[in-house]
Write an enzyme that holds these catalytic residues in place. Structure first.
Site, mmCIF file in Angstrom:
data_model
loop_
_atom_site.group_PDB
_atom_site.id
_atom_site.type_symbol
_atom_site.label_atom_id
_atom_site.label_comp_id
_atom_site.label_asym_id
_atom_site.label_seq_id
_atom_site.Cartn_x
_atom_site.Cartn_y
_atom_site.Cartn_z
ATOM 1 N N ARG A 109 0.838 -1.202 0.000
ATOM 2 C CA ARG A 109 0.000 0.000 0.000
ATOM 3 C C ARG A 109 0.873 1.252 0.000
ATOM 4 O O ARG A 109 0.553 2.245 -0.643
ATOM 5 C CB ARG A 109 -0.921 -0.010 1.212
ATOM 6 C CG ARG A 109 -1.966 -1.128 1.171
ATOM 7 C CD ARG A 109 -2.816 -1.139 2.420
ATOM 8 N NE ARG A 109 -3.845 -2.161 2.404
ATOM 9 C CZ ARG A 109 -3.718 -3.376 2.958
ATOM 10 N NH1 ARG A 109 -2.609 -3.716 3.572
ATOM 11 N NH2 ARG A 109 -4.712 -4.230 2.912
ATOM 12 N N ASP A 115 -9.341 -4.431 8.568
ATOM 13 C CA ASP A 115 -8.417 -5.437 9.138
ATOM 14 C C ASP A 115 -9.037 -6.051 10.400
ATOM 15 O O ASP A 115 -8.923 -7.255 10.651
ATOM 16 C CB ASP A 115 -7.074 -4.790 9.519
ATOM 17 C CG ASP A 115 -6.544 -3.878 8.437
ATOM 18 O OD1 ASP A 115 -5.442 -4.078 7.971
ATOM 19 O OD2 ASP A 115 -7.285 -2.942 8.051
ATOM 20 N N ARG A 158 -11.703 -8.447 9.389
ATOM 21 C CA ARG A 158 -11.098 -9.687 8.881
ATOM 22 C C ARG A 158 -10.568 -10.528 10.048
ATOM 23 O O ARG A 158 -10.749 -11.750 10.080
ATOM 24 C CB ARG A 158 -9.942 -9.338 7.932
ATOM 25 C CG ARG A 158 -10.414 -8.811 6.585
ATOM 26 C CD ARG A 158 -9.256 -8.263 5.758
ATOM 27 N NE ARG A 158 -9.685 -7.986 4.389
ATOM 28 C CZ ARG A 158 -9.059 -7.160 3.552
ATOM 29 N NH1 ARG A 158 -7.978 -6.495 3.947
ATOM 30 N NH2 ARG A 158 -9.503 -6.978 2.335
#
Ligand code: NAD
Length: 312
Positions: free
Chosen positions: A93, A151, A154
């Protein structure tokens, strides 16, 4: 402050895969009087508008407007910034920083000129650096990033796979950078008030594996299908709902920290209370020394990447 029954307008900036999945999730969730789509290709935007409109008889009604001119985006309550380059397979990223900081420099002032009171939600990567940049060039604006909300979602999902508890009931965060320097907060995670570490099915090895799956998910999904968008679409809808309902949900979001375990001057994710005016308060979650060190490492890496990526 707007009242609950007021008409909210949200504008999606950058109608690519993430932007349009967010628009779809917002439409299905309801609550927006208008969803504005901003992009550079008007023909594509008109197709997206019609496609969304065909879901309305089956879900909720919102006006869908399209524009290729930021000056037309007046009366917006929330900008969702999804424009820019996405990660290619194998790319980190942080490697997107330089190209996407230029887009922020160009677009953000125009958006806030059109709707000066809007909340600006940054989604484009690297989301922490772009949140910092957007705030630097518009200090008066309410800016934050979706950060590690995805995140965290997840991580909770992968924990739920072996804990056999609904992910919603697993109170565990991934904090820090939305990227390779994120870290899981295991020391103070809990389920129904019981520390995660004393939960019968807990295993440190499995918890760390759940975190690694969360951290590396974007690489795996991009390798498989080119881009990730459902999880972030749902994240945007969750954030937007907490704003328009003044929901005061606690979400891990990217905001510029000030003496958070000694760290300052960088946007990273920490648990935040999110209401009608944006982030109301940052929560100082209990971190053990190892977790504090990981936070410091992430801030250091982001500061170095910012210096390297900022257009000279
Ligand atoms: P995409 O290529 O499908 O869409 C990007 C869109 O931005 C395109 O429509 C493109 O035309 C537009 N765009 C580019 N430059 C622009 C400009 N100057 N003005 C207006 N529009 C412009 O990519 P995507 O998969 O939708 O990803 C978008 C961004 O979201 C990427 O940076 C990606 O890494 C990021 N992302 C963030 C998260 C998160 O958790 N924060 C999750 C997934 C993806």
């Amino acid at each position: 402050m707007k009242k609950n029954n007021d008409r909210f307008k949200i504008a999606i900036i950058g109608a690519g895969k993430v932007g349009m999945t967010a628009a779809y999730a917002l439409l299905l969730g309801g609550g927006f009087h208008e969803i504005a789509l901003y992009g550079r290709d008007k023909r594509k935007l008109l197709g997206e508008k019609l496609d969304l409109e065909h879901a309305m008889a089956l879900s909720h009604k919102s006006a869908i407007s399209v524009s290729d001119n930021p000056a037309e985006l007046s009366g917006v309550d929330i900008f969702v910034f999804c424009a820019g380059a996405a990660q290619a397979a194998g790319e980190t990223r942080l490697q997107l920083a330089e190209k996407n900081i230029k887009i922020v420099n160009d677009l953000v002032p125009k958006l806030l000129e059109a709707s000066p009171d809007a909340i600006l939600l940054m989604v484009t990567n690297p989301v922490d650096l772009l949140t910092l940049r957007a705030k630097e060039i518009s200090p008066a604006a309410r800016v934050f990033g979706s950060g590690t909300l995805l995140d965290t979602a997840r991580f909770r999902f992968h924990l739920s796979e072996f804990l056999r508890v609904h992910p919603r009931s697993i109170h565990a965060y991934v904090l820090g950078e939305h990227g390779d320097h994120s870290f899981p907060v295991i020391s103070s995670a809990n389920i129904g008030g019981q520390p995660l570490t004393s939960f019968p099915e807990f295993s440190r090895e499995k918890a760390l594996e759940a975190y690694r799956k969360a951290r590396d998910a974007a690489y795996a999904i991009i390798e498989s299908k080119g881009a990730t968008y459902y999880g972030i679409g749902a994240s945007v809808a969750k954030i937007a709902r907490s704003i328009i309902t003044n929901g005061q949900s606690v979400l891990s979001l990217s905001t510029i920290i000030d003496d958070y375990y000694g760290q300052s001057g960088m946007a990273v994710s920490v648990p935040c209370i999110l209401g009608r005016n944006g982030i109301e308060r940052v929560i100082k979650v209990a971190l053990n020394q190892d977790e504090q060190d990981q936070l410091a490492d992430g801030v250091k890496a982001l500061k170095e990447a910012y210096l390297a990526g900022k257009p000279k």
